[in-house]
Write a protein that holds these residues in place. Structure first.
Motif, PDB file in Angstrom:
ATOM      1  N   GLN A  28      48.494  49.476  43.667  1.00 38.58           N
ATOM      2  CA  GLN A  28      49.091  48.803  42.513  1.00 38.58           C
ATOM      3  C   GLN A  28      49.086  47.295  42.635  1.00 38.58           C
ATOM      4  N   SER A  29      49.221  46.814  43.870  1.00 35.59           N
ATOM      5  CA  SER A  29      49.326  45.367  44.035  1.00 35.59           C
ATOM      6  C   SER A  29      47.965  44.745  44.381  1.00 35.59           C
ATOM      7  N   ALA A  30      46.902  45.535  44.140  1.00 33.22           N
ATOM      8  CA  ALA A  30      45.547  45.059  44.408  1.00 33.22           C
ATOM      9  C   ALA A  30      45.431  44.509  45.823  1.00 33.22           C
ATOM     10  N   ASP A  31      45.027  43.255  45.984  1.00 32.98           N
ATOM     11  CA  ASP A  31      44.817  42.725  47.326  1.00 32.98           C
ATOM     12  C   ASP A  31      46.084  42.204  47.983  1.00 32.98           C
ATOM     13  N   ALA A  32      47.160  42.070  47.186  1.00 37.13           N
ATOM     14  CA  ALA A  32      48.388  41.504  47.741  1.00 37.13           C
ATOM     15  C   ALA A  32      49.055  42.510  48.669  1.00 37.13           C
ATOM     16  N   PRO A  33      49.612  42.001  49.767  1.00 38.95           N
ATOM     17  CA  PRO A  33      50.294  42.931  50.673  1.00 38.95           C
ATOM     18  C   PRO A  33      51.572  43.502  50.058  1.00 38.95           C
ATOM     19  N   SER A  34      51.914  44.681  50.482  1.00 40.03           N
ATOM     20  CA  SER A  34      53.144  45.317  49.989  1.00 40.03           C
ATOM     21  C   SER A  34      54.062  45.560  51.173  1.00 40.03           C
ATOM     22  N   SER A  35      55.348  45.268  50.980  1.00 38.90           N
ATOM     23  CA  SER A  35      56.314  45.531  52.047  1.00 38.90           C
ATOM     24  C   SER A  35      56.739  46.991  51.977  1.00 38.90           C
TER      25      SER A  35
END
Lengths: 575, 524
Positions: free
Chosen positions: B21-28
């Motif tokens: 869902q957050s594409a390339d952004a990291p998810s916590s």
């Protein structure tokens, strides 16, 4: 087995040659010695001597002598053991000595100023011989003295404990013999040897000066040998004539090897000894013996001619003469361990070197087999493992607390166990009488091992049984244990049932009141009407005693009952 | 055709979708929890699997310090903090003309007495209250900064916990002062460290997430997969239309504890089968022995230092056996005293028949051989026993209270010193797989000649494997044996220990079930 220590240079002094480490290793089999350690910096080595019948080897002189004879091919002579002239010095034994400490032997060693090292070796040998060979001085003890202080003849006689006084080694004031036994450290340590004797043995010289109270302590005066003394007197007292004389002979040859002149002493007894009432010591104690060559050949499995055997024995210290099919052998004066021709055979083998013998495989056909009890045990192990049980292996020595008290056993349950008299630790003071406590010990130690726990052990137990010669009987038993939050009688019963099915044994359970188990949940296992074991859920109080917080069910059966006559006659049609 | 979701667990697919869902952004992990709606334990499990498959990786790891309310803190939201409550109660009391004492405040039971005392101390210091002569607590009218700050903090944390650094330094000090660190102290705040990890999809992960999305869109997704084939499916044939989820077979299976032999027993089984294979017959004997069979029959004199090497346990009751069977008692006594008809001169002492009956715990397996010799053994014959023996030793890493001795005898007309060496060679090769061996002269009271067998063991180097010898005629003749006899004993425990990776002999008899379950040996 004594361990003695000395410096490499001491050994080399008596060997008359260098003793490189690898060379020493090849020599040590000659003395049954094991090199325990070598201090590279100081050259000090410690050697353990295995043969308790060869006290002559318990000194650096003795070790070197045995090796030296091998290198030189024949022993050197010690002429002082052959009596030629009557010795000038005498020890006179008093009446009644035969009831207390009958034998004494003595000699003088002169012309050798003792160094500190000599003295250390003499004392080490004295201690090893008196402690090990002489049973902590009971059978043999040794005393060393300054010869010039002694006026001969010396008397060896009994005196009243309160009558005689002298200053013992380590003290500065004269004490009575009674006080020495009560207060001197050596008196306390060795006093039991003289316990119950109304009169005590005392060595005194012509002037009444005390040499020692054997086997307890020397006088601080005559009996205090110091470096620089070159004239010594040594005496051996004890209860065994041969051991006393052998010990003196060992000291005499050790002195001779150190370069002293050994001067014999005559012992005069008021009673008879194996060598009469007047004995010059040291002296030979070994008779010549005829040994058929064949007895050596048979023992060693090696054909040899008499010369081969003679050379081997001579280079091991024997005096040997040969005939066509026999040897006449005589041990040197410092040995007395020839009891049987097999002893000669071993010395031939050691002298030739064990490596010189070619091994031969025993060829006779024999049938190998396990005992019936072991076969049955293995059978039971297979079945228990098949039912998912982990086999255990426990020590047999346990505590009464584990076997009886924690199990809540009452006399009705059979609370007798075979106990050890000389307990070292309460934890190992009883032979286990059943195996369930062994398994509970594991359960108590393993609450973090993941559950379920299914354990079994087959092993020996000792059951008290007044009807036997030894008061108890060794039996082999199988015990199983199940522990998990829902462990119960039924699960264990199923395991027993499956086991008995495959053993082709009919069995029945009979309710039993047994204090280790919950009431109404325990049974005697009957096979052909005979009780062979127990099954049940352990009583919560038992589990609490062991600190176990998990339900536990167990069964235990006697494997012997399933074997042979006892196990025969059971049904083979069950199922 | 292979689908991407075939090898993925439904939890993994859900998590891949959440990460996608957050594409390339990291998810916590917090974000993933919100998006996936999975339980924390499920998330950590699936994250582990995905990391193992390198579909995701940890992008960053930050440690944050959070502060929140404890149960006590939530209570303060209702009552107010102790200083706040105290000031109010005092004002109220003064207002009603009923000044309060320390005692009445403590008796109010709203807070533990220690909290009240602490609050009184604090408020006095801040000048918000004073204590009068009658033990009364009176408000001064001044405000308490602490009470006010407390109220503000409680309010800020009412809804959710916050990061500690978001507070002013003096607030942080107060929070730390009134925070639970560990245990159940009655404090209003809780400070916790949390490791916050951020994850990103790897290139493989992105591809897998992409395929999962595609498959979910056209109905091939794992969501409809069947986990378990059932009897019902087989009966009604519905398995034909079903899609079965593929397993990640690289994962470790659940643990079970199997039934199995004790590893030391397994080692001893091997030894026993080797011996049977060499033609040895097993013997057994009692644990409780007489000195007669344990020592006298082995020509160990009753009062000789050779006896001192066997420090034994004595039995308490009965102390003595009822009898020693004849003719053995007499023939052994004669051998000791003067050699009897053995050709020996004997030990030359008075044999004590009473001492012979003294009961002890068997100290050497050779006692079993002695009994066998007296029971008309087969000639030629080979025998062995694995006898539990007891020594009066301090228990340590090399001494067990009781232990197995493997020993035996070989009888036959062919027996002599060289066949003895042959047998030992066989033992060296079969029991220790040793090519190199050495024979050293040894001393045992019952054999002559005596040998120690040393072998070069692959792991242990040169070691003593056993002791042996030809039994003295003083042993065999009194027991009725005229053939020559080898007696041998093997010390195998060190080999067992090296095979099992143990360094302490006590571990062979360990009571630790986990240890035993984990013990494995390179033998058999």
């Amino acid at each position: 087995m004594p361990t003695i220590s000395f410096l490499r240079k001491d050994l080399e002094r008596f060997l008359g040659r260098a003793a490189a480490p690898e060379q020493l290793e090849s020599w040590l089999p000659l003395v049954k010695g094991e090199l325990k350690d070598v201090n590279a910096a100081t050259g000090e080595m410690r050697i353990e001597l295995q043969d308790s019948n060869r006290p002559d080897l318990w000194s650096v002189e003795g070790i070197a002598r045995q090796i030296r004879i091998k290198a030189e091919g024949a022993p050197r002579a010690y002429p002082f053991v052959q009596r030629k002239t009557r010795p000038a010095r005498r020890v006179v034994v008093g009446n009644g000595m035969d009831k207390v400490r009958p034998f004494v032997a003595a000699c003088a060693a002169t012309g050798m100023p003792v160094t500190e090292e000599d003295l250390a070796h003499l004392i080490q040998t004295q201690e090893k011989l008196a402690d090990g060979y002489g049973h902590r001085r009971r059978t043999v003890s040794v005393g060393l003295y300054r010869l010039p202080r002694i006026q001969f003849p010396v008397t060896y006689e009994l005196v009243k404990p309160t009558e005689a006084r002298f200053t013992p080694l380590g003290f500065s004031e004269p004490m009575t013999l009674k006080d020495i036994l009560a207060a001197h450290p050596k008196g306390i340590e060795y006093g039991s040897i003289l316990a119950g004797q109304p009169l005590l043995p005392l060595l005194r010289d012509k002037a009444g000066e005390v040499l020692s109270l054997p086997p307890i302590i020397n006088s601080a005066d005559i009996g205090q040998v110091e470096p620089g003394d070159s004239e010594l007197f040594v005496e051996v007292t004890g209860t065994d004539a041969h051991m006393v004389l052998l010990t003196l002979n060992i000291f005499a040859v050790n002195f001779a090897d150190r370069g002293a002149a050994v001067e014999p002493v005559e012992i005069q007894y008021p009673y008879d000894t194996p060598w009469g009432t007047s004995v010059a010591t040291p002296r030979d104690i070994n008779d010549a013996q005829r040994v058929p060559l064949k007895s050596i050949e048979d023992a060693l499995g090696l054909a040899m001619d008499a010369d081969m055997a003679r050379d081997a024995l001579r280079s091991y210290g024997y005096d040997v003469t040969t005939a066509r099919d026999a040897l006449t052998v005589r041990l040197p004066c410092y040995r007395h361990d020839l009891m049987h021709p097999v002893d000669v055979a071993e010395d031939v083998a050691i002298s030739r070197g064990y490596d010189s013998f070619t091994p031969v495989m025993p060829a006779h056909f024999t049938v190998g087999a396990l005992s019936e009890i072991e076969r049955m045990s293995d059978h039971l192990r297979d079945h228990m493992i098949g039912q998912g049980f982990q086999e255990m292996c426990s020590n047999i020595l346990m505590s009464r607390e584990e076997l009886v008290e924690r199990m809540r056993l009452t006399p009705a349950d059979g609370d007798r166990v075979v106990e050890v008299d000389n307990v070292m630790s309460q934890s190992f003071s009883c032979l286990r009488s059943w195996i369930v406590p062994s398994l509970l010990r594991i359960e108590a130690a393993s609450p973090r091992a993941f559950y379920p726990h299914r354990l079994f052990e087959i092993g020996e137990v000792e059951r008290p049984d007044a009807g036997t010669v030894t008061g108890s009987r060794t039996r082999t038993r199988l015990a199983s244990l199940i522990a998990h939050p829902h462990a119960n009688f039924s699960e264990t019963h199923t395991c027993l049932d499956v086991l008995m099915f495959y053993l082709m044994r009919d069995y029945a359970l009979e309710p039993v009141d047994h204090n280790s188990f919950m009431e109404g949940r325990a049974g005697t296992i009957l096979c052909n009407g005979h009780p062979i074991g127990l099954i049940g859920e352990l009583h919560p109080a038992v589990l609490e005693n062991w600190g176990i917080s998990m339900p536990v069910s167990v069964f235990e059966i006697e494997v012997d009952s399933l074997c042979g006559e006892e196990g025969a006659g059971s049904s083979s049609t069950s199922g | 055709m292979n689908s991407a979701s075939d090898s993925l667990h439904p939890l993994e697919i859900t998590l891949l979708a959440a990460l996608g869902q957050s594409a390339d952004a990291p998810s916590s992990d917090d974000e993933l929890r919100e998006r996936s709606q999975l339980a924390p334990s499920q998330i950590s499990m699936a994250l582990g699997w995905l990391q193992a498959k390198t579909l995701i990786r940890v992008h960053a790891e930050t440690v944050t310090v959070w502060v929140g309310l404890t149960e006590v803190g939530r209570g303060y939201l209702v009552t107010g903090s102790p200083p706040e409550w105290l000031v109010q109660r005092c004002r109220q009391g003064a207002h009603e003309g009923r000044p309060l004492t320390v005692q009445t405040l403590q008796d109010a039971d709203t807070f533990p007495p220690s909290d009240i005392s602490r609050a009184i101390g604090l408020l006095k210091q801040e000048g918000a209250i004073r204590l009068t002569a009658g033990g009364h607590v009176e408000p001064t009218g001044a405000a308490s900064p602490t009470a006010e700050r407390f109220a503000a903090l409680l309010n800020q944390l009412r809804e959710r916990r916050r990061e500690l650094p978001s507070f002013a330094p003096d607030e942080q000090t107060l929070l730390r002062q009134y925070a639970v660190k560990r245990g159940s102290a009655q404090k209003p705040f809780r400070i916790e460290e949390r490791i916050r990890r951020e994850y990103v999809l790897t290139e493989d992960g992105k591809a897998a997430a992409q395929r999962c999305r595609a498959e979910a869109a056209d109905g091939r997704g794992a969501v409809n997969d069947v986990a378990q084939l059932t009897p019902a499916m087989l009966k009604d044939g519905s398995w034909r239309g079903a899609r079965f989820r593929k397993y990640t077979i690289s994962l470790r299976p659940p643990r079970v504890a199997p039934g199995r032999r004790h590893p030391y027993r397994a080692f001893l089984d091997l030894v026993k089968h080797q011996l049977v294979g060499m033609g040895f017959r097993e013997m057994r004997g009692p644990l409780v022995e007489t000195e007669f069979w344990n020592m006298d029959a082995l020509f160990m004199p009753q009062f000789h230092p050779a006896r001192a090497i066997h420090d034994v346990y004595f039995v308490k009751t009965p102390t003595h056996a009822a009898r020693i069977d004849e003719p053995f008692l007499s023939s052994v006594a004669a051998a000791h005293e003067h050699g009897g008809d053995t050709g020996s001169r004997g030990w030359g002492y008075r044999y004590d028949a009473e001492r012979a009956r003294r009961l002890i715990l068997r100290s050497q397996g050779t006692a079993v051989s002695a009994r066998t010799l007296a029971s008309k053994p087969l000639v030629p014959g080979k025998y062995f026993s694995m006898a539990r023996c007891f020594r009066y030793d301090q228990v340590d890493a090399t001494h067990a209270t009781d232990f197995f001795q493997v020993e035996g005898i070989v009888l036959g007309d062919e027996i002599h010193f060289r066949t003895l060496l042959g047998l030992l060679t066989l033992f060296a090769e079969e029991m220790a797989q040793a090519k190199e061996r050495a024979f050293l002269p040894a001393y045992f009271p019952f054999t002559e000649p005596s040998v120690e067998l040393h072998v070069r063991h692959a792991q242990l180097g040169w070691m003593e494997l056993g002791g042996a010898g030809l039994l003295r005629p003083e042993v065999t003749r009194p027991l009725g044996v005229t053939a020559p006899v080898i007696a041998w004993g093997l010390g195998l425990d060190r080999m067992a220990m090296v095979a099992l990776g143990l360094h302490d002999i006590r571990d062979l008899f360990s009571t630790d079930l986990e240890k035993i379950r984990a013990l494995r040996g390179r033998f058999a």
